[in-house]
Design a protein around this motif. Structure first.
Motif, PDB file in Angstrom:
ATOM      1  N   PHE A 171      -9.681 -11.400   1.638  1.00  0.00           N
ATOM      2  CA  PHE A 171      -9.470 -11.125   3.008  1.00  0.00           C
ATOM      3  C   PHE A 171      -8.727  -9.471   2.977  1.00  0.00           C
ATOM      4  CE2 PHE A 171      -9.746 -15.081   4.512  1.00  0.00           C
ATOM      5  CZ  PHE A 171     -10.398 -14.976   5.653  1.00  0.00           C
ATOM      6  N   ASN A 172      -8.992  -8.673   3.542  1.00  0.00           N
ATOM      7  CA  ASN A 172      -8.443  -7.351   3.658  1.00  0.00           C
ATOM      8  C   ASN A 172      -7.370  -7.402   4.824  1.00  0.00           C
ATOM      9  OD1 ASN A 172      -9.595  -5.791   1.743  1.00  0.00           O
ATOM     10  ND2 ASN A 172     -11.357  -5.372   2.913  1.00  0.00           N
ATOM     11  N   VAL A 173      -6.162  -7.532   4.686  1.00  0.00           N
ATOM     12  CA  VAL A 173      -5.069  -7.540   5.486  1.00  0.00           C
ATOM     13  C   VAL A 173      -4.466  -6.207   6.065  1.00  0.00           C
ATOM     14  CG1 VAL A 173      -3.010  -8.652   5.999  1.00  0.00           C
ATOM     15  CG2 VAL A 173      -4.554  -9.625   4.216  1.00  0.00           C
ATOM     16  N   HIS A 174      -4.828  -5.908   7.334  1.00  0.00           N
ATOM     17  CA  HIS A 174      -4.268  -4.542   7.780  1.00  0.00           C
ATOM     18  C   HIS A 174      -3.067  -4.822   8.388  1.00  0.00           C
ATOM     19  CE1 HIS A 174      -8.447  -2.628   7.785  1.00  0.00           C
ATOM     20  NE2 HIS A 174      -8.614  -3.923   7.322  1.00  0.00           N
ATOM     21  N   LEU A 175      -2.011  -3.767   8.027  1.00  0.00           N
ATOM     22  CA  LEU A 175      -0.605  -3.889   8.319  1.00  0.00           C
ATOM     23  C   LEU A 175      -0.125  -2.768   8.924  1.00  0.00           C
ATOM     24  CD1 LEU A 175       0.739  -5.931   5.458  1.00  0.00           C
ATOM     25  CD2 LEU A 175       0.268  -6.980   7.658  1.00  0.00           C
ATOM     26  N   ALA A 176       0.541  -2.529  10.027  1.00  0.00           N
ATOM     27  CA  ALA A 176       1.054  -1.110  10.509  1.00  0.00           C
ATOM     28  C   ALA A 176       2.607  -1.225  10.603  1.00  0.00           C
ATOM     29  CB  ALA A 176       0.256  -0.918  11.878  1.00  0.00           C
ATOM     30  N   ASN A 177       3.218  -0.458  10.461  1.00  0.00           N
ATOM     31  CA  ASN A 177       4.770  -0.018  10.712  1.00  0.00           C
ATOM     32  C   ASN A 177       4.708   0.618  12.048  1.00  0.00           C
ATOM     33  OD1 ASN A 177       7.338   0.330  10.926  1.00  0.00           O
ATOM     34  ND2 ASN A 177       7.603   1.359   8.799  1.00  0.00           N
ATOM     35  N   GLU A 178       4.918   0.203  12.974  1.00  0.00           N
ATOM     36  CA  GLU A 178       4.958   1.289  14.273  1.00  0.00           C
ATOM     37  C   GLU A 178       6.691   1.541  14.619  1.00  0.00           C
ATOM     38  OE1 GLU A 178       2.362   2.700  16.737  1.00  0.00           O
ATOM     39  OE2 GLU A 178       1.621   2.523  14.419  1.00  0.00           O
ATOM     40  N   VAL A 198      -1.158 -13.031  -2.938  1.00  0.00           N
ATOM     41  CA  VAL A 198      -0.841 -12.145  -2.016  1.00  0.00           C
ATOM     42  C   VAL A 198       0.416 -11.156  -2.231  1.00  0.00           C
ATOM     43  CG1 VAL A 198       0.538 -13.508  -0.785  1.00  0.00           C
ATOM     44  CG2 VAL A 198      -0.359 -11.774   0.631  1.00  0.00           C
ATOM     45  N   PRO A 199       0.380  -9.939  -2.012  1.00  0.00           N
ATOM     46  CA  PRO A 199       1.680  -9.323  -2.261  1.00  0.00           C
ATOM     47  C   PRO A 199       2.840  -9.936  -2.074  1.00  0.00           C
ATOM     48  CG  PRO A 199       0.041  -7.605  -1.717  1.00  0.00           C
ATOM     49  CD  PRO A 199      -0.517  -9.052  -1.306  1.00  0.00           C
ATOM     50  N   ALA A 200       3.889 -10.056  -2.918  1.00  0.00           N
ATOM     51  CA  ALA A 200       5.328 -11.068  -2.378  1.00  0.00           C
ATOM     52  C   ALA A 200       5.976  -9.808  -1.625  1.00  0.00           C
ATOM     53  CB  ALA A 200       6.059 -11.182  -3.507  1.00  0.00           C
ATOM     54  N   VAL A 212      -3.690  -4.572   2.355  1.00  0.00           N
ATOM     55  CA  VAL A 212      -3.505  -5.021   1.198  1.00  0.00           C
ATOM     56  C   VAL A 212      -4.378  -6.323   1.176  1.00  0.00           C
ATOM     57  CG1 VAL A 212      -1.062  -4.597   1.333  1.00  0.00           C
ATOM     58  CG2 VAL A 212      -1.977  -6.664   2.265  1.00  0.00           C
ATOM     59  N   LYS A 213      -4.478  -6.742  -0.209  1.00  0.00           N
ATOM     60  CA  LYS A 213      -5.455  -7.788  -0.514  1.00  0.00           C
ATOM     61  C   LYS A 213      -4.830  -9.144  -0.407  1.00  0.00           C
ATOM     62  CE  LYS A 213      -8.913  -5.006  -1.201  1.00  0.00           C
ATOM     63  NZ  LYS A 213     -10.082  -4.652  -0.762  1.00  0.00           N
ATOM     64  N   MET A 214      -5.507 -10.428   0.175  1.00  0.00           N
ATOM     65  CA  MET A 214      -5.265 -11.811   0.086  1.00  0.00           C
ATOM     66  C   MET A 214      -6.390 -12.453  -0.414  1.00  0.00           C
ATOM     67  SD  MET A 214      -4.309 -14.427   2.967  1.00  0.00           S
ATOM     68  CE  MET A 214      -3.224 -13.623   3.781  1.00  0.00           C
ATOM     69  N   SER A 215      -6.264 -12.799  -1.662  1.00  0.00           N
ATOM     70  CA  SER A 215      -7.400 -13.653  -2.471  1.00  0.00           C
ATOM     71  C   SER A 215      -7.056 -15.100  -2.731  1.00  0.00           C
ATOM     72  CB  SER A 215      -7.873 -12.911  -3.289  1.00  0.00           C
ATOM     73  OG  SER A 215      -6.926 -12.548  -4.403  1.00  0.00           O
ATOM     74  N   TYR A 216      -8.389 -15.900  -2.808  1.00  0.00           N
ATOM     75  CA  TYR A 216      -7.958 -17.214  -3.308  1.00  0.00           C
ATOM     76  C   TYR A 216      -9.267 -17.673  -4.188  1.00  0.00           C
ATOM     77  CZ  TYR A 216      -7.502 -22.333  -3.041  1.00  0.00           C
ATOM     78  OH  TYR A 216      -7.123 -23.484  -3.330  1.00  0.00           O
ATOM     79  N   ARG A 217      -8.998 -17.983  -5.343  1.00  0.00           N
ATOM     80  CA  ARG A 217     -10.282 -18.523  -6.092  1.00  0.00           C
ATOM     81  C   ARG A 217     -10.231 -20.096  -6.328  1.00  0.00           C
ATOM     82  NH1 ARG A 217     -12.789 -15.678 -10.102  1.00  0.00           N
ATOM     83  NH2 ARG A 217     -11.357 -13.984  -9.933  1.00  0.00           N
TER      84      ARG A 217
END
Length: 252
Positions: A171-178, A198-200, A212-217
């Motif tokens: 998954f492509n996880v879209h994050l925004a700091n507003e 997933v990035p810690a 950021v990327k979230m992946s599962y094999r």
């Protein structure tokens, strides 16, 4: 004798083909006597937030017969046209208004617009081009979910589809700091799943948006659907949790 028969047979086939084509419409042809005031209109720099840009071409009938515009087509949803519907007498001009919608289309563009005349039997071409200057879109367009502490995200549930063993899905996880301050995000897995990647820790500058990327094999075939909670912690404070789900691959 054989050569004469062959020639007669070839001639018969040619005449038959010609007879079959009588009355069938052909491809439209370029019409030189419908002359636009300019072939290419350059909008130059246009601002995305200003909305639709338009230009009206004037096309003069330099022939000796009246013309009628039957259609105008740009083959693109971003470009539309309006045009004169009445017949254009010799020496008179028709108007073709071309409209370009720059929303969500930053950068340079060039669009061909084809003007069909006389029931589509002839055509002329014009072009519009320019350069779209983008603007910062509202955060909720691409990040509709607010988790708290100024953090926005594109989705709250991440459903990993059934996969064969060893296959990966990302998954492509879209994050925004507003906010106007730096943001440090921790993503804590509850319970801790070693296979989910997933990035810690993620750091965002003020007003920054990132992916950021979230992946599962798939490590093995699961018997049941399962899930875990992914808890974001923003600058030391817990915000709304995320749900990560896995689905069973059905056996044939």
């Amino acid at each position: 004798m054989k050569r004469t028969v062959l020639l007669l047979f070839t001639l018969a086939l040619t005449l038959l083909a010609m007879a079959q084509n009588v009355g069938q419409p052909g491809e439209p042809t370029f019409f030189e006597q419908f002359v636009p005031n300019e072939r290419i209109h350059d909008f130059g720099d246009i601002k995305e937030q200003d909305g639709v840009a338009s230009y009206t071409f004037l096309l003069k009938n330099t022939s000796t017969k009246p013309l009628v515009i039957s259609d105008v087509n740009a083959w693109c949803g971003c470009t539309t046209a309006d045009y004169s519907k009445e017949p254009i007498r010799p020496g008179k001009s028709a108007r073709v208004k071309v409209m370009y919608n720059p929303y969500g289309r930053p950068g340079k563009f060039s669009k061909e617009v084809v003007v069909f005349i006389n029931d589509g039997k002839q055509f002329v071409r014009v072009w519009v081009k320019g350069n779209v200057l983008p603007f910062r879109h509202p955060v909720t367009e691409d990040h509709p979910y607010y988790l708290g502490e100024g953090l926005y995200i594109n989705q709250k549930v991440f459903p990993f589809p059934p996969r064969e063993v060893g296959k990966q899905y990302t998954f492509n996880v879209h994050l925004a700091n507003e906010t106007d301050k730096p943001m440090t995000i921790q993503l804590v897995k509850q319970p801790d799943n070693k296979v989910l990647k997933v990035p810690a820790v993620i750091k965002l500058a003020p007003q920054e948006r990132t992916v950021v990327k979230m992946s599962y094999r798939q490590p093995r075939i699961h018997k049941y659907n399962s899930h875990i909670v992914l808890q974001p912690i923003v600058n030391g404070k817990k915000v709304k949790p995320l749900l990560v789900r896995w689905f069973v691959l059905k056996q044939q």
